[in-house]
Design a protein around this motif. Sequence first.
Motif, PDB file in Angstrom:
ATOM      1  N   GLY A  41      20.880  46.927  26.328  1.00  0.00           N
ATOM      2  CA  GLY A  41      21.345  45.334  26.339  1.00  0.00           C
ATOM      3  C   GLY A  41      21.347  45.472  28.072  1.00  0.00           C
ATOM      4  N   GLN A  42      20.569  45.651  28.925  1.00  0.00           N
ATOM      5  CA  GLN A  42      21.416  45.295  30.345  1.00  0.00           C
ATOM      6  C   GLN A  42      19.616  44.575  31.083  1.00  0.00           C
ATOM      7  OE1 GLN A  42      21.200  49.324  31.274  1.00  0.00           O
ATOM      8  NE2 GLN A  42      23.414  49.583  31.496  1.00  0.00           N
ATOM      9  N   ASP A  43      19.838  43.118  31.938  1.00  0.00           N
ATOM     10  CA  ASP A  43      19.494  42.697  32.241  1.00  0.00           C
ATOM     11  C   ASP A  43      18.728  43.525  33.208  1.00  0.00           C
ATOM     12  OD1 ASP A  43      18.423  40.844  33.977  1.00  0.00           O
ATOM     13  OD2 ASP A  43      20.205  39.562  34.390  1.00  0.00           O
ATOM     14  N   TYR A  44      17.471  43.290  33.087  1.00  0.00           N
ATOM     15  CA  TYR A  44      15.781  43.424  34.172  1.00  0.00           C
ATOM     16  C   TYR A  44      15.780  43.225  35.115  1.00  0.00           C
ATOM     17  CZ  TYR A  44      13.120  43.725  29.852  1.00  0.00           C
ATOM     18  OH  TYR A  44      12.416  44.632  28.720  1.00  0.00           O
ATOM     19  N   ASN A  45      16.206  42.434  36.285  1.00  0.00           N
ATOM     20  CA  ASN A  45      17.462  41.964  36.805  1.00  0.00           C
ATOM     21  C   ASN A  45      17.793  42.425  37.505  1.00  0.00           C
ATOM     22  OD1 ASN A  45      15.024  39.957  36.779  1.00  0.00           O
ATOM     23  ND2 ASN A  45      17.043  38.214  35.815  1.00  0.00           N
ATOM     24  N   ILE A  46      18.777  43.217  37.152  1.00  0.00           N
ATOM     25  CA  ILE A  46      20.109  43.916  37.941  1.00  0.00           C
ATOM     26  C   ILE A  46      19.817  45.601  37.267  1.00  0.00           C
ATOM     27  CG2 ILE A  46      21.880  42.535  37.776  1.00  0.00           C
ATOM     28  CD1 ILE A  46      22.758  44.140  35.779  1.00  0.00           C
ATOM     29  N   SER A  47      18.539  46.203  36.737  1.00  0.00           N
ATOM     30  CA  SER A  47      18.548  47.079  35.968  1.00  0.00           C
ATOM     31  C   SER A  47      16.929  47.764  37.332  1.00  0.00           C
ATOM     32  CB  SER A  47      17.996  47.769  35.208  1.00  0.00           C
ATOM     33  OG  SER A  47      18.682  47.569  34.574  1.00  0.00           O
ATOM     34  N   PHE A  48      17.248  48.451  38.630  1.00  0.00           N
ATOM     35  CA  PHE A  48      15.755  48.987  39.154  1.00  0.00           C
ATOM     36  C   PHE A  48      15.078  50.216  39.029  1.00  0.00           C
ATOM     37  CE2 PHE A  48      17.848  45.166  40.974  1.00  0.00           C
ATOM     38  CZ  PHE A  48      17.363  45.236  42.279  1.00  0.00           C
ATOM     39  N   LYS A  49      14.764  50.234  39.551  1.00  0.00           N
ATOM     40  CA  LYS A  49      14.071  51.043  39.001  1.00  0.00           C
ATOM     41  C   LYS A  49      13.373  52.128  41.033  1.00  0.00           C
ATOM     42  CE  LYS A  49       9.053  49.434  38.383  1.00  0.00           C
ATOM     43  NZ  LYS A  49       7.851  49.480  36.991  1.00  0.00           N
ATOM     44  N   THR A  50      13.304  53.474  40.725  1.00  0.00           N
ATOM     45  CA  THR A  50      12.830  53.945  41.893  1.00  0.00           C
ATOM     46  C   THR A  50      11.546  54.899  41.835  1.00  0.00           C
ATOM     47  OG1 THR A  50      16.219  55.111  41.991  1.00  0.00           O
ATOM     48  CG2 THR A  50      13.720  55.646  43.058  1.00  0.00           C
ATOM     49  N   ASP A 125      26.489  41.097  42.577  1.00  0.00           N
ATOM     50  CA  ASP A 125      27.645  42.141  42.466  1.00  0.00           C
ATOM     51  C   ASP A 125      26.921  43.581  42.380  1.00  0.00           C
ATOM     52  OD1 ASP A 125      28.943  40.052  43.918  1.00  0.00           O
ATOM     53  OD2 ASP A 125      29.852  39.273  42.120  1.00  0.00           O
ATOM     54  N   ARG A 126      26.218  43.359  41.154  1.00  0.00           N
ATOM     55  CA  ARG A 126      26.328  44.923  41.718  1.00  0.00           C
ATOM     56  C   ARG A 126      25.120  45.085  40.566  1.00  0.00           C
ATOM     57  NH1 ARG A 126      30.806  47.912  37.586  1.00  0.00           N
ATOM     58  NH2 ARG A 126      29.690  46.643  35.919  1.00  0.00           N
ATOM     59  N   ILE A 127      24.474  46.107  40.703  1.00  0.00           N
ATOM     60  CA  ILE A 127      23.152  46.479  40.067  1.00  0.00           C
ATOM     61  C   ILE A 127      23.108  48.346  39.393  1.00  0.00           C
ATOM     62  CG2 ILE A 127      21.548  45.430  42.298  1.00  0.00           C
ATOM     63  CD1 ILE A 127      21.373  47.676  43.304  1.00  0.00           C
ATOM     64  N   ILE A 128      22.540  48.584  39.249  1.00  0.00           N
ATOM     65  CA  ILE A 128      22.426  49.823  38.509  1.00  0.00           C
ATOM     66  C   ILE A 128      21.245  50.677  38.843  1.00  0.00           C
ATOM     67  CG2 ILE A 128      21.790  50.779  36.198  1.00  0.00           C
ATOM     68  CD1 ILE A 128      22.152  47.650  34.529  1.00  0.00           C
ATOM     69  N   ILE A 129      20.946  52.108  39.363  1.00  0.00           N
ATOM     70  CA  ILE A 129      19.578  52.958  39.359  1.00  0.00           C
ATOM     71  C   ILE A 129      19.913  54.191  38.019  1.00  0.00           C
ATOM     72  CG2 ILE A 129      19.620  51.957  41.739  1.00  0.00           C
ATOM     73  CD1 ILE A 129      21.797  54.290  42.317  1.00  0.00           C
ATOM     74  N   SER A 130      19.336  54.900  38.240  1.00  0.00           N
ATOM     75  CA  SER A 130      19.462  55.919  38.144  1.00  0.00           C
ATOM     76  C   SER A 130      20.592  56.926  39.194  1.00  0.00           C
ATOM     77  CB  SER A 130      18.168  57.150  38.129  1.00  0.00           C
ATOM     78  OG  SER A 130      18.337  57.872  37.843  1.00  0.00           O
ATOM     79  N   GLY A 131      21.820  57.685  37.437  1.00  0.00           N
ATOM     80  CA  GLY A 131      22.325  58.719  38.092  1.00  0.00           C
ATOM     81  C   GLY A 131      21.896  59.800  38.555  1.00  0.00           C
ATOM     82  N   GLY A 132      20.854  60.041  38.891  1.00  0.00           N
ATOM     83  CA  GLY A 132      20.210  61.678  39.951  1.00  0.00           C
ATOM     84  C   GLY A 132      19.898  62.596  37.957  1.00  0.00           C
ATOM     85  N   ARG A 133      19.673  62.044  36.964  1.00  0.00           N
ATOM     86  CA  ARG A 133      19.615  63.000  35.704  1.00  0.00           C
ATOM     87  C   ARG A 133      19.485  61.673  34.625  1.00  0.00           C
ATOM     88  NH1 ARG A 133      24.423  65.644  36.226  1.00  0.00           N
ATOM     89  NH2 ARG A 133      25.686  64.726  35.118  1.00  0.00           N
ATOM     90  N   LEU A 134      18.020  62.221  33.877  1.00  0.00           N
ATOM     91  CA  LEU A 134      18.182  61.661  32.344  1.00  0.00           C
ATOM     92  C   LEU A 134      19.010  61.365  31.773  1.00  0.00           C
ATOM     93  CD1 LEU A 134      14.717  63.557  31.015  1.00  0.00           C
ATOM     94  CD2 LEU A 134      14.395  61.530  32.472  1.00  0.00           C
TER      95      LEU A 134
END
Length: 159
Positions: A41-50, A125-134
């Motif tokens: 349920g997260q917003d695509y705009n703040i969810s970032f892929k690397t 103010d905050r974005i979401i990135i991967s934490g370094g593992r699945l």
Amino acid sequence: MGKEVKTNAMRILDRHKIQYKLNTYNCENFVDGKQIADMLGQDYNISFKTLVAVGKSRQYYVFAIPVAEELDLKQAAKEACEKSIALVHVKDINKVTGYIRGGCTPIGMKKQFPTFVHESAKEFDRIIISGGRLGTQIFLNPLDLLEVTGGKYADLIVH
């Protein structure tokens, strides 16, 4: 309850005394960022892929863009001062970054590559990135991401 095993990204953020929030979810195999955002349920705009790319010069580059967007390779090459760039093949991601597909994050790769974050991150103010593992996400301020990676904002997506 077991102690959370920290990823390289988390250790680097801790070392730099950067505040972040960790989110974990059940994930056995790679799922794309849009599916994860939908599931959580997260917003695509703040969810970032690397995304990791290689330039004509053979230099690697890291691009963080919203999960629903597509990297504009011409624009990315221009930002990186390269004639052209291409995304790194999935089979080479671990060799280049030390992370696996779906767990790749701009922070704490084997080497710190030039990093570019899509300019839309400035709006949050905050974005979401991967934490370094699945199954692991890091919520952090985009300016902190730029600081810890030596990155910069750029216009990177297909319009």
